[in-house]
Each structure stands twice: as structure tokens, then as C-alpha cells.
Design a protein around this motif. Sequence first.
Motif, PDB file in Angstrom:
ATOM      1  N   VAL A 117      44.695 -40.250 -55.145  1.00  0.00           N
ATOM      2  CA  VAL A 117      45.704 -40.157 -55.863  1.00  0.00           C
ATOM      3  C   VAL A 117      45.418 -40.399 -57.066  1.00  0.00           C
ATOM      4  CG1 VAL A 117      48.201 -41.089 -55.867  1.00  0.00           C
ATOM      5  CG2 VAL A 117      47.132 -40.774 -53.649  1.00  0.00           C
ATOM      6  N   LEU A 118      44.659 -41.207 -57.590  1.00  0.00           N
ATOM      7  CA  LEU A 118      44.356 -41.878 -58.937  1.00  0.00           C
ATOM      8  C   LEU A 118      43.513 -40.449 -59.573  1.00  0.00           C
ATOM      9  CD1 LEU A 118      44.178 -43.930 -61.027  1.00  0.00           C
ATOM     10  CD2 LEU A 118      41.791 -44.254 -60.272  1.00  0.00           C
ATOM     11  N   VAL A 119      42.927 -39.841 -58.940  1.00  0.00           N
ATOM     12  CA  VAL A 119      41.946 -38.755 -59.493  1.00  0.00           C
ATOM     13  C   VAL A 119      42.805 -37.647 -59.642  1.00  0.00           C
ATOM     14  CG1 VAL A 119      39.701 -39.615 -58.792  1.00  0.00           C
ATOM     15  CG2 VAL A 119      40.868 -37.971 -57.753  1.00  0.00           C
ATOM     16  N   GLY A 120      43.836 -37.474 -58.753  1.00  0.00           N
ATOM     17  CA  GLY A 120      44.825 -36.330 -58.768  1.00  0.00           C
ATOM     18  C   GLY A 120      45.664 -36.169 -59.942  1.00  0.00           C
ATOM     19  N   ALA A 121      46.340 -37.579 -60.138  1.00  0.00           N
ATOM     20  CA  ALA A 121      47.166 -37.894 -61.254  1.00  0.00           C
ATOM     21  C   ALA A 121      46.420 -37.492 -62.484  1.00  0.00           C
ATOM     22  CB  ALA A 121      47.579 -39.162 -61.175  1.00  0.00           C
ATOM     23  N   LEU A 122      45.128 -37.884 -62.653  1.00  0.00           N
ATOM     24  CA  LEU A 122      44.181 -38.010 -64.040  1.00  0.00           C
ATOM     25  C   LEU A 122      44.094 -36.254 -64.287  1.00  0.00           C
ATOM     26  CD1 LEU A 122      43.046 -41.407 -64.101  1.00  0.00           C
ATOM     27  CD2 LEU A 122      44.406 -40.315 -65.725  1.00  0.00           C
ATOM     28  N   ALA A 123      43.673 -35.417 -63.113  1.00  0.00           N
ATOM     29  CA  ALA A 123      43.408 -34.196 -63.450  1.00  0.00           C
ATOM     30  C   ALA A 123      44.786 -33.457 -63.641  1.00  0.00           C
ATOM     31  CB  ALA A 123      42.771 -33.678 -61.912  1.00  0.00           C
ATOM     32  N   GLY A 124      45.689 -34.150 -63.032  1.00  0.00           N
ATOM     33  CA  GLY A 124      47.214 -33.351 -63.516  1.00  0.00           C
ATOM     34  C   GLY A 124      47.449 -33.684 -65.297  1.00  0.00           C
ATOM     35  N   LEU A 125      46.903 -34.955 -65.533  1.00  0.00           N
ATOM     36  CA  LEU A 125      47.169 -35.150 -67.020  1.00  0.00           C
ATOM     37  C   LEU A 125      46.420 -34.279 -67.665  1.00  0.00           C
ATOM     38  CD1 LEU A 125      48.231 -36.884 -69.203  1.00  0.00           C
ATOM     39  CD2 LEU A 125      46.173 -38.383 -68.939  1.00  0.00           C
ATOM     40  N   ALA A 126      45.099 -33.897 -67.290  1.00  0.00           N
ATOM     41  CA  ALA A 126      44.194 -32.882 -68.094  1.00  0.00           C
ATOM     42  C   ALA A 126      45.081 -31.432 -67.964  1.00  0.00           C
ATOM     43  CB  ALA A 126      42.660 -32.816 -67.203  1.00  0.00           C
ATOM     44  N   GLY A 127      45.420 -31.066 -66.906  1.00  0.00           N
ATOM     45  CA  GLY A 127      46.273 -30.104 -66.892  1.00  0.00           C
ATOM     46  C   GLY A 127      47.400 -29.784 -67.685  1.00  0.00           C
ATOM     47  N   ALA A 128      48.366 -31.118 -67.805  1.00  0.00           N
ATOM     48  CA  ALA A 128      49.395 -31.068 -68.620  1.00  0.00           C
ATOM     49  C   ALA A 128      49.064 -30.734 -70.066  1.00  0.00           C
ATOM     50  CB  ALA A 128      49.976 -32.242 -68.405  1.00  0.00           C
ATOM     51  N   VAL A 129      47.958 -31.530 -70.558  1.00  0.00           N
ATOM     52  CA  VAL A 129      47.666 -31.446 -71.796  1.00  0.00           C
ATOM     53  C   VAL A 129      47.123 -29.881 -72.216  1.00  0.00           C
ATOM     54  CG1 VAL A 129      45.650 -32.280 -73.610  1.00  0.00           C
ATOM     55  CG2 VAL A 129      47.030 -33.815 -71.899  1.00  0.00           C
ATOM     56  N   TYR A 130      46.445 -29.478 -71.135  1.00  0.00           N
ATOM     57  CA  TYR A 130      45.927 -28.031 -71.356  1.00  0.00           C
ATOM     58  C   TYR A 130      47.096 -27.065 -71.391  1.00  0.00           C
ATOM     59  CZ  TYR A 130      42.883 -24.019 -70.450  1.00  0.00           C
ATOM     60  OH  TYR A 130      42.103 -22.918 -70.543  1.00  0.00           O
ATOM     61  N   ALA A 131      48.140 -27.226 -70.607  1.00  0.00           N
ATOM     62  CA  ALA A 131      49.058 -26.337 -70.480  1.00  0.00           C
ATOM     63  C   ALA A 131      49.874 -26.233 -72.036  1.00  0.00           C
ATOM     64  CB  ALA A 131      50.278 -26.945 -69.662  1.00  0.00           C
ATOM     65  N   PHE A 132      50.109 -27.430 -72.617  1.00  0.00           N
ATOM     66  CA  PHE A 132      50.878 -27.539 -73.911  1.00  0.00           C
ATOM     67  C   PHE A 132      49.933 -27.122 -74.896  1.00  0.00           C
ATOM     68  CE2 PHE A 132      53.673 -30.725 -71.810  1.00  0.00           C
ATOM     69  CZ  PHE A 132      54.762 -29.993 -71.977  1.00  0.00           C
ATOM     70  N   SER A 133      48.621 -26.904 -74.858  1.00  0.00           N
ATOM     71  CA  SER A 133      47.803 -26.516 -75.844  1.00  0.00           C
ATOM     72  C   SER A 133      47.649 -25.001 -75.912  1.00  0.00           C
ATOM     73  CB  SER A 133      46.267 -27.226 -75.837  1.00  0.00           C
ATOM     74  OG  SER A 133      45.734 -26.289 -74.726  1.00  0.00           O
ATOM     75  N   LYS A 134      47.847 -24.324 -74.685  1.00  0.00           N
ATOM     76  CA  LYS A 134      47.699 -23.045 -74.603  1.00  0.00           C
ATOM     77  C   LYS A 134      49.141 -22.439 -74.909  1.00  0.00           C
ATOM     78  CE  LYS A 134      43.591 -23.040 -74.268  1.00  0.00           C
ATOM     79  NZ  LYS A 134      42.873 -22.577 -75.267  1.00  0.00           N
TER      80      LYS A 134
END
Lengths: 233, 248, 625
Positions: free
Chosen positions: C521-538
Motif C-alpha cells: 500500500v505504501l509503495v502503491g501510494a508513492l508510485a501514485g504520487l510519481a504518476g500524479a506529478v508526471y501527469a501535471f507536468s505533461k
Amino acid sequence: MLLVKDLHSYYGRAHILHGVSLEASGGEVVALLGRNGAGKSTVMKTIMGLVPAAAGEVNFDGRRIERLPPYRIARLGLGYVPEDRRVFTELTVMENLAVGLQPPRKGAPAWTADKLFALFPNLAGMRERPGGRMSGGEQQMLTIARTLMGNPRCVLLDEPSEGLAPIIVEQMAHSILALKGEGLCVLLSEQNLHFSQAVADRAYIIEKGQIRFGGSMAELASDASLREQYLSV
Amino acid sequence: MTAVLQVEGLHKSFGGVRAVADVSFAVDAGELLALIGPNGAGKSTCFNMLNGQLVPDGGIVRLEGRDIVGMKPRQIWRRGVGRTFQITATFASLSVRENVQMALYSHAGRLRSLLSRFGAAFAAEADGLLDQVGMLDQATRPCGVLAYGDLKRVELAMALANQPRLLLMDEPTAGMAPRERVALMELAAKLARAQKIAVLFTEHDMDVVFSQADRIIVLDRGQLIAGGTPPEVRANPNVRAVYLGGTH
Amino acid sequence: MTFASFIIQLLNGLAAAASLFLVSAGLSLIFGVTRIVNFAHGSLYMLGLYGAYSLIQALGRTPLGFWSAVVLAALAVGLVGVLIEVLVLRRIYKAPELFQLLATFAVVLVIKDIALFAWGAEDLVGPRAPGLSMAVEILGRRIPAYDLLLIAIGPVVLLAMWLLLTRTRWGALVRAATQDREMVGALGVDQARLFTSVFFVGSVLAGLGGALQIPREPANLELDLAVIADAFVVTVVGGLGSIGGAFLAAILIGVAKAFCIGVGTVHWFGAEIVFSKLTLVVEFLIMAIVLVVRPFGLLGKPQAAQRLAADPAPPLAVPSWTFALVWLALLIGVPVVADRYVTILLTDIFCFALFAVSLHFIMGPAGMVSFGHAAYFGLGAYAAGLLLKRAGLPMELALVLAPLVAGAFAIVYGWFCVRLSGVYLAMLTLAFAQISWSIVFQWDSFTGGSNGVFGVWPSPWLASKTAYYYLALAFCGAGITLLWRVLFSPFGYALRAGRDSPLRAEAIGIDLRGYQWMAFVLVGALAGLAGAVYAFSKGSISPSAISIAQSTDGLIMVLLGGVETLTGPLAGAAIFTWLRDELARRTEFWRAVMGLVILAIVLLFPQGLVGGLKALMQRRREVHS
């Protein structure tokens, strides 16, 4: 034929063999005796290359084999029959034999399935039976037969009598003597002193990874204190 | 005085083959009981039913009077059973001290913290245990690089971390150099007697068994065939027959 | 559904099952004997399709030409398999399983570009089978005759395989080696030759599976990973190493998918469920259920416990604060001196670094290899996009909530995953990633389907590339710091302890499964954070963020850098992202170059780049002292 000098080996980081030396010649049955955990199986596996030799030599027919992979050792004519049998349970008797098949070699009896069925009559009636549906004694015979299909000149038999009914043990002794009669060199590991006395010419006693005695079966028979110390409780 | 461990009528079969049949025995506090027998006698099966790895088909296992059959290994540990394994099981990437601390943290229920730094607590307790087994000087080395005999000592320290009432030692000296073996078992015996811990161990090395055990029980083909003090067992004709082979 | 349409869907399903069975049987055979999870197996299928296409053109559209082309294509693919085994895998049989995996990823990349070079990027539609282009009328519906032939081919190949495996010595050797490789060696059988032959047969099956699809399916470059995912599902559902199991599973899945298409749209309690769009979901759901009920597949047998990592793992060194602060200072200074391009590239690298570090956490210290880590990256990205566009939340809130959404999915997926271990665990993670991907891909009205979500831009105060660079640095840096911090907490130590020795962990009272679930769950949430930051950058997000390719990219980053060091994944993410960018600007065939680079690294540094450099420095030091 088989000459082992100062062999050391490990399981993971556990030091199991502490300098084992022994030898065995053609037409001779040599017993490696010791209680369980003494290192008998490890001697067999190290000779066969299944456990790496950390130090020491294994000579087979004058050739150093301690660095060779197991399949090369087997192809030189050294057969191995593991203690836990390791029958291929999904394969039939005939298929198990087929896996062991190697071309005939000079100076060794050439075995065929039919000859082996003569040596182990129990197997003859169950050619198509899967290895997983055989009794312990039948599996033991099958593993020996499977190894003989490779036409070895020397066989390592790891505790062939273990867990077998007395009548099967008797048949096993008979078969081992038949192999000796064919001129094979047989090194067998045993806990069962009576069985060894029935088949072996010479014996080594191993304890805690070291050889404590080497001599004729007669010498061992006459030395009760030796038996007490290393084989009994 | 009730026994720490009491086993009654233990049974286990695998696919119709009886591996352990009607085995009963007891171990008292501070007592070392050796379980011996030839290969395939059922020692491991018996052991694994006591530590929770296997569920017996029948029988009772009581730890200080309470039935523990059906409990998971970790629940049995919480009831005060320490274990050492035939092939040592330690945490290779952690240091010796951290291994023992891991057991102490777990005992104290403090492993669920996500942000505190591991290793701050229980350092002194860990060092105390390591001192008892003579491993304090190697406390900072990772277990992955230790000599085998030293790993056995670390295991012993970990097993003692939850102040156990019972210690289960499966082949405690297997794989050790001959001269280290008696020393290790002497150490375990000394600690157990001093702390009134009951010890059940299996062992191949007869020197270790006969020099350290208070009592010995002998298993053959799943059944107990003898039990008693070392001299009694040594003199038992059944035991001699099992070990020297021949007609059973 | 009428009886007639029932039968038609059944036939459709069986026709689809034939190729699925062939390719899965090959994969299963190879895994059974060599224990290698061959990610390039789907690429071999793809080559079979392309090969058949070209050979039919060369040999003519006659029945003889068609069928010789199919057979020749399959044999040629068999030879490619032999090349892969002899040139690459044979050299690394003793390396940790993860490096064998990395090598097969590299082969996927190389083969994809070879196909691109030889056949171009356009889909190639093959001819219908000469002589079999008509349709047969069954219960008033028309079924292509070729489909009926395919239905027959499945059992025929099963029979042929069965004969080969049970009536020849080679078959006996293969089955014996599947059970006990070591004993087969001790009986004098040369493993290397056996492995090569097994690779040949397995690859021929994959090639044949592909070649037979030429009248039904256009050859295209996306097939490799799509097919490998299907083949993984079939082999895992059937039981790794079991050919009969693969057959059963192929039929089960082929038919289930066909029925989904047949059922179409259904209205239940006012909700509209479009079953025809749920084929992938159904496929992976079957897998998830089978694995939880029968962890070794329908006909599989429990395998000796195997870990997908090198053991024993060395201790983890605590990252040094000075080291981290120097890097932080450098990175803070970058936008002052560097141009816009570098800023954007580094922003990407930050996202992938957090993604890689979270994957490293789960596969290194926690000891659970994930083939589907992109699920959480992608779900985080989509959550950010959808919270902004559909829920109308402010960007800042969407960014903070997105990781929680990804974490919520990880709670569900993780519950299943921690029940398995080794290859089965890895496959199940892949299955969940594919389920997520297909839901996102097919739910047009909500997720935008294959187009994705557009206009996912940050709030005005973060709109400049420089401002967003600092946001990405802060969030990803914080995420990485948090993960590292947890690694050295009691919880992180308990995970490492459980990886080192599950037996001992249980024996000192650690509820390992519970801890692993929390880690998931912890790594899922943090991979999700990476994805969210990525989405807004693109500014946009597409289904490729959840794709297998995204998951394998993460694996490559971690393995390239080295699983056994903390900084490895950072170096891996940076080098991979930079190299991909550089290569993609210079050559159309950047994948092949990347694949060759990875192969070179695998063969030269089996501990990964950072691990390899450390070992090299260690040796230097020893030489000097």
C-alpha cells in the motif's frame, strides 16, 4: 579406480567434509559406514560433483574429476544412486530407464532394459507404471537400474537398504553382489552393519566428516569397540 | 510440578503412511531432553508438530498446561517457545546485533513503527544476550558473512530473546566443526539450566547427546521405542538393534 | 442469449484459444525446464506473424505457398529462439533470476526494432488462407472455415506435444528435467544441449501460434507485450510447466472472452454493463481467482520455494546526508543555469526516480517482484487528471489526493498479491496492472479511453516549467526520502528480515504477510504520487502510463542501477530516461540500441551498474592495500 584424497566440502557455509580420503577398485564392494549426519551422502555428492569440492582431489581412472560438472563425470562412467532415490515420479519405469541411457563403454557391462529386468525381477512386471506409484523398494531398484543404463564402471550407492523390508534388503544384497560379479566397482554408504557385512569386502567408517577407520570387513567384525564407538549409540 | 511441555498420543500420517504414531513424552523446566532415531524415524515430523509448522492428526501438545495444537508458529512463539533450526535461519543482510534486536522489538510489539529509526531501542538487551553466547565482539558484522558455528550462536541468542519457557533445537550442531559441537551444546545447556528453560533437541552427534542430555527418547518408524537416562538408553537392546541394523 | 449464439460464441472462443494455447505451451515448456521467465516469448509470436506475412508474399497465395510459409515461419522463429538461448541466456544461467529477466526485456526491445526495421510501423494485413476463405453455415450463422481449422489445430498440437513428450526419449528428458534438473545431469545428460532444444521447440510453438493468426489478425508492433501478457495468464492459470494445463486455461479464457463479447451490453438494476469491453478484465479476473484458490494453477504442482533475487542480500548502507544535500543543492541550482529542455528532462527524471525507488522498495528490501508496478503510477496519474477534470477539484488538492486513490487500489490488489510468492506473485501483479489498464482503456466516457485525459495542467502559479520543476523536485524528493526513512524504521527492518528468512521471521512472531501488505500500500501510494506529478507536468495522461511497457521500464531502471543499493534505482532512472530521450532524438531504432546496451550491461555487470561499480572500486581498493 576411484581415489579420493583429502576432500573438503560445504553445504552453504556449513563445513561438512573435513578431509576425506578413500579408494575403491573394480570388482570390489566398499562400504562407507557411519551414523546419519556423519557425512556419507555428502561424500557421494561431492565425488559426483553435485556438491562442489572446496579442497582435495577426486581421481577416477587416473583422471582428476573434482572440477567437472556432474554430467561429464557421469559420462566418464561413474554412476550415482542418490539416497532419497529421486525417481522421476511422472515418468514410467521405461522412461526413467531411458533418461539414464548412455552409449556402451569399453570395460563395462552393457546393460539393456531386459538385462536389468532379469537383475530386478520386480520391475519387469511394471514397465508402464509411473515412478510415483511404486513402493519404496521398487523405487530403490528403479534408481539403481536407471543408473546402470548409463553402463557405468563404478557406482556410488547411497544407503541402498534404507527403509526397505527385510526381504527386499536381501534381494538388494544379491543384486549388489551381481554387480561386483560383473567387475564393477561399488562404493556404498550404509548405516546397516549387517547388510554391509553381507556384501562388502572393505569398509571405511566416517564420523563428523572425517574417516575414522579403513580396513577389511573381517577386521571391522572382530573389533567390537570400533563398532560401539562409531556406529552404535 | 507440571512439565513445561507435555505431549500425549501424537499422531501424523502422510498419504496413508504413518509418520508419527502415539508419541507421548514430557519435558520439565531446566531439563534437556534429546530426541534421537535413525533417518526417517519421524523426528522432523514430530518436531514440526510441536512448533506449529504441521498440524497433528491427533494428540495433545500442552505448553505449561495450555493446548497449543493448531496455533501458528508465531503464536506459539508468543507463548514462550524459542527455536533454532537445523540449517541456520538468520537475517543475512542485518548485523548480528540487529538480528537479536529484531526478536526483541517483535517481543515488545514495536515493529510497526514506520518513522522511528530501528536500532535505537534494546541495544543493551541485545548486547547482553550476545554476551551470553559469546558473540558480543562480532555484534556489528552482518550475519551473511559469519562462520557457521557463529550463526548457530546468534540463533541461540535470538531464541532466548523472548525469555522462552521452552527451547526447540533441531539438530543444533549440524554442520559445525567437531570440536565446536559439544561446546555449543554445553553453552545451551548451561543457559537453559540457569534460566530454568526446558529444552527439547534432536541431534545426530552421539557425543553431544550422551554428554549433554538429561534424558533421551528414541524414535523408530514413528514410534517411541525407548526412553530414559543416557546409560539406560545405551544399554537398551532395541536401540542397539535400530542403530546397528540387522533383523528388526 | 439464444442457443445458436451460444454455440457461435463457443466456436469463436475455441478458435481464439488455439494460438493462445500454442504460445503458452511454448512458454510453459521453456519455464518448466530452464526456470526462465521469457518475456521475449511474445516477441517470437510477433515474429511468427511477420515472418508468415513475408513468406506468403514470396511463396505465393496458393494453399501450398500459404502452408509452407506458416511452417517455415515457425521454424525460423525456432532458430531465433536458439540464437537467444545460445548468445544470451546460456551465459547467465547462473546469474540471479532477475538478471535473466532483464536480459529477456532487452531482447524484447531489440526484436521490436528489428521488426520495425524489416516491416515498418504500419499494421500489415495478411491474406486469407487460400482454399479456406469461405464461411461455413452453422445454426444459421456463418463461421469462417479457417476458424474451424484453428479449433482443430489446438487439440492436434496438444496431441503432437503429448506424443513428443511421452513417446520420445527427448520428451522423457524434458519431463525429467522439469522435475529434477540436477538428477538428470547426474545421469549424464548435458543440460546446455537440452535447454537449447527446449528453446527451439518452445519458440517454434510461439512462431506457429503467430503464423497461424495471419488471416485473422494484422501483424503489428504492439503484439509482443500484448501476447506475452495473455500467455502469462494462460500459463499461470494452467500451472507453470504444464502443457495440459495451458490447453485447459487457453480454452477457459478464450471462451470466457468470447462470451463477454457475445453477451454485449446488459442492463442490471438500471446500470449499464458493457461486457464486450470487459474481455481483458474477465481474463485477468479469472487469473486472480484461480491463483488465490489454487496458488499453483489448475494443473500445476507446488514448486520448490524460489526467490526472484540474488541471495543472500548484502546489508543496506544508510544514505549519507552530505551526499543527499550536495545533490539537492545542485538540483536546486539547475534551472538558473540550464535551458528549458534540461529542466523538463530533469522533471521527468524526478517522477521516474520516485517510481523506480518505490518499485525498488517492494522488490529489493521487501522481496516481492512486481511486473505490474505501472498500475499505481498510472492510477495515480489518472486519479490526478480525473479529480481535476471530472470532479473539478483544484490542482493542488488533486495532486495530494491522487496518491491516496492509488494506495486504495493497492489495498485491494495487495491483499491478493501477498498470498503468493516468486514468479506467481510477479504474474499476479502484472494481471492487476492489465485489469487497471483495460478498465481505463475501455471506459471511454469516464477516462477518455485510448485518447486519455487532456488539459491536466497545474495551477497558474506552477505553470512555468521552472516552478513545476521545483514542485516535482520537492514532491518526488520528499517521497524518496520517506521511502528511505521507512526502510530504516522497525517496519522496514522487519520487511528485510522477512525477505532474508521468512522461516525465522515467523519464528520470532512477525506477521510477514501483514507487513508485506502494508508495504504494498505504501509503495502503491508513492508510485501514485510519481504518476500524479508526471501527469501535471505533461498536461495529459494516456493509458500507456499503466501499460506493461511502463512497468518494464521501471524494472529496467531498478535492475540497471542494481537492486542491492539504494542509489541504484536513482541512477537507473536517470540513465534510462536520459538515454531514451537522447536515442529517440537521434534514431528511430532507439529501442534496439537501448536493448543492446542493457544486454552488454547484463553480460558484463550482473550486479547492475551501481553494484558493479562498487564491486570494481572494492577490487581496486583491495589491489592498492
